[in-house]
Scaffold this active site. Structure first.
Site, short mmCIF file in Angstrom:
data_model
loop_
_atom_site.label_atom_id
_atom_site.label_comp_id
_atom_site.label_asym_id
_atom_site.label_seq_id
_atom_site.Cartn_x
_atom_site.Cartn_y
_atom_site.Cartn_z
N SER A 161 28.42 9.99 40.02
CA SER A 161 28.29 8.59 40.11
C SER A 161 27.57 8.58 41.09
O SER A 161 26.57 9.00 41.76
CB SER A 161 29.77 7.96 39.86
OG SER A 161 29.33 6.38 39.64
N ASP A 326 28.48 8.26 27.96
CA ASP A 326 28.58 7.32 28.91
C ASP A 326 27.44 6.38 28.98
O ASP A 326 26.12 7.02 28.87
CB ASP A 326 28.39 8.36 30.25
CG ASP A 326 27.94 7.56 31.78
OD1 ASP A 326 28.26 6.53 31.76
OD2 ASP A 326 27.94 8.16 32.80
N HIS A 359 31.85 6.87 31.29
CA HIS A 359 31.44 7.24 32.57
C HIS A 359 32.56 8.10 33.47
O HIS A 359 32.21 8.91 34.29
CB HIS A 359 30.93 6.01 33.17
CG HIS A 359 30.54 6.17 34.63
ND1 HIS A 359 29.47 7.18 35.02
CD2 HIS A 359 30.87 6.01 35.81
CE1 HIS A 359 29.05 7.12 36.12
NE2 HIS A 359 30.08 6.37 36.90
#
Length: 602
Positions: A161, A326, A359
């Protein structure tokens, strides 16, 4: 709470002191990318494992918005870390081999300089006066830490991320200071949808009456409601629809009791209330505003050309991992980076891991064998690529559509058809046996394409550059004449759009070398003509009619006719009877079961 529905990637995190955290303060001002300076900066960090005598085994782990320096437990008595699944003895980032450093990022609230730190110019917390920072500023502080530790370079920089943004920035801005870059569940920039969620989250904080224009530290309480709402909103984006259905549908109307003012009529409501309340206990609202803004500002390039120019500045090896569910950082964004790296002729490997966790999947145990295996294999191969032909990985049989599902009797002849030093693209490269042999022969530009996750994992462990891609979509990742030779071995019969893939091979490469099973082979003819059964034999013909991956049943004569009709020249042709291990010259359409043809356009 320990109930399963309350479990999340950071369920065990708390505001308890970090017993193993160290810190260093740099008195020299830190100039910021968007202007202004921080007059003095502190970075908090934790280390795991030992630095080796060569001082070349250091791995930097970068955290996402809500992380900190405590990436893993230091011992059994220590509190859980945010990535215990990946960092530790014998794990993907093996602390018995690697000297692991994780620092709290600039702008954070767990020891590094951030909005809750004292401004040396006023003696009071920065609060809303903390300047707008960028990912490049975070990396600049980490670079000072690298120098402080007396290290020339990281073995690799790893992050998911926002941590992936930091890893890529390291590789682009300081290319001489790392050997490898790993970005999981990341992107070249946020989508407008992702930014929209952050905008709402920041507004929830900024409009909370307890925000006090960012100077809430002297008021006893801060914008707890706004921060909790921001976290609740963000947590929705970290999950997938599948994960939320599995977690909450069975108990939709039976929420857990949570001491909260937030709605909890449904089980998903009590879960989000719990996550929001827990987050407020350990995180600073100003830090959340600062770090989410830095992530929203991150941008490697709006156009393919701009992205290619940015990532092309990094010569080191890259590994990109996305996750199929995701939707916050979708796989397409990772593929954009992959395409840019390939267009710049830079080394890259990529896998879109099939996982339901959304995610958050890079923080979860689901499919850790794949994404953890890719990470661990990549780090190990950076140090020393695996031997040319290591044994197959136990428990990970090759895909039936992989070109290496049968013994490769034609492999040596493939090598003969490939000029020394040629740039080679291997489509359906399987576990990378042929690419490994080409590397041992001295070829320097080698790329594999493979669909099967486990075969791709074997390639990464060998230190090969391989990208996951479905050949049915053509070869959009590659530009015209990017390679001298494009290979397709024993996969032609499983392709739906045969004409398209041949055209694409001859667009991307000056020469295409194709091997395929000959369905006019004598054994198959007899089975159909005499027994009236669908042909079946050893090697590529061993499937039953009901489970075969073969969609086409070409003969040598069929391929010759196809080439003549399409104006494609067959430069060379070799024919093999694999049952007797003989090369055939007499009536190959009858006596050979495998053909190898080298094709080019006149």
């Amino acid at each position: 709470m320990t109930e399963p529905e309350f479990h999340s990637s950071d369920a065990s995190r708390s505001a308890a002191p970090l017993r193993h955290a160290q810190s260093v303060t740099f008195d020299a001002p830190l100039a910021l990318a968007l202007g202004g300076t921080l007059p003095r900066v502190t970075v908090a960090y934790e280390t795991y494992g030992r630095l080796n005598a060569a001082r070349d085994n250091a791995v930097l782990v970068c955290h996402a918005i809500s992380g900190d320096s405590h990436v893993a437990r230091h011992d059994a008595a220590d509190a859980p870390g945010w990535w215990d699944l990946v960092v530790g003895p014998g794990r993907a980032i093996d602390t018995e081999r690697w000297f692991v450093i994780c620092s709290n990022t600039l702008g954070g609230c767990r020891g590094s300089t951030g909005p809750n730190s004292l401004d040396p110019r006023s003696g009071r917390p920065y609060g809303a006066d903390f300047p707008t920072i960028t990912v490049a500023d975070m990396v600049a502080l980490q670079r000072r830490l690298l120098d402080h530790l007396g290290l020339d370079a990281w073995h690799a920089v790893v992050g998911g991320s926002l941590g992936g943004h930091q890893a890529m920035t390291w590789a682009i801005e300081h290319p001489a200071r790392l050997r490898g870059c790993v970005a999981l569940a990341s992107s070249p920039r946020l989508t407008s949808q992702a930014i929209a969620f952050d905008v709402v989250g920041r507004n929830a904080i900024l409009q909370d009456p307890g925000f006090h224009a960012g100077q809430y530290y002297d008021h006893g309480t801060g914008p707890a409601t706004g921060l909790a709402l921001a976290r609740m909103l963000a947590h929705i984006t970290y999950l997938s629809r599948e994960a939320m259905s599995a977690k909450f549908d069975p108990s939709r109307h039976a929420p857990r009791e949570v001491p909260t003012a937030f709605e909890q009529r449904f089980s998903v409501g009590s879960y989000l209330a719990h996550q929001g309340n827990k987050f407020v206990e350990r995180f600073d609202a100003n830090s959340y505003v600062t770090l989410s803004m830095a992530m929203d500002l991150f941008d490697l390039g709006e156009t393919p050309a701009a992205l290619r120019a940015a990532v092309g500045r990094s010569p080191c090896r890259w590994l990109l991992v996305s996750f199929s569910s995701d939707w916050l950082f979708p796989a397409e964004q990772s593929r954009q980076i992959v395409a840019a790296r390939l267009a710049a002729d830079r080394p890259v490997s990529y896998c879109d891991v099939t996982a339901s966790g959304g995610h958050d999947a890079f923080l979860l145990e689901e499919r850790i064998d794949v994404h953890g295996g890719l990470l661990g294999g990549f780090l190990a191969a950076l140090a020393a690529p695996s031997p040319e032909s290591p044994p197959a990985t136990a428990g990970t049989p090759p895909s039936p559509t992989s070109i290496f599902h049968a013994q490769r009797l034609d492999e040596a002849r493939f090598l003969e058809l490939i000029p020394a030093g040629a740039r080679v693209l291997d489509l359906g490269c399987g576990r990378g046996a042929l690419l490994a042999r080409l590397r041992a022969r001295g070829h320097t530009r080698l790329v594999g394409v493979e669909l099967d996750e486990h075969a791709l994992l074997a390639c990464v462990r060998r230190g090969l550059d391989v990208v996951q891609h479905d050949l049915e979509h053509g070869l959009p990742l590659f530009h015209d004449r990017q390679f001298d030779v494009v290979l397709l071995s024993q996969t032609l019969q499983s392709i739906v759009d045969t004409e398209r893939i041949i055209d694409e091979m001859l667009r991307v490469g000056g020469r295409a070398i194709v091997s395929f099973p000959n369905f006019a082979y004598r054994t198959l003819r007899r089975m159909l003509a005499e027994a009236g059964r669908s042909p079946k034999s050893e090697g590529p013909f061993h499937f039953e009619w009901y489970n075969t991956p073969n969609r086409r049943f070409p003969s040598i004569a069929d391929v010759q006719h196809f080439c003549a009709a399409k104006g494609i020249e067959i430069e060379q042709a070799l024919y093999l009877d694999s049952e007797s291990s003989r090369w055939i010259t007499d009536d190959p359409n009858l006596n050979a079961d495998i053909a190898i043809v080298a094709l080019r356009r006149p």
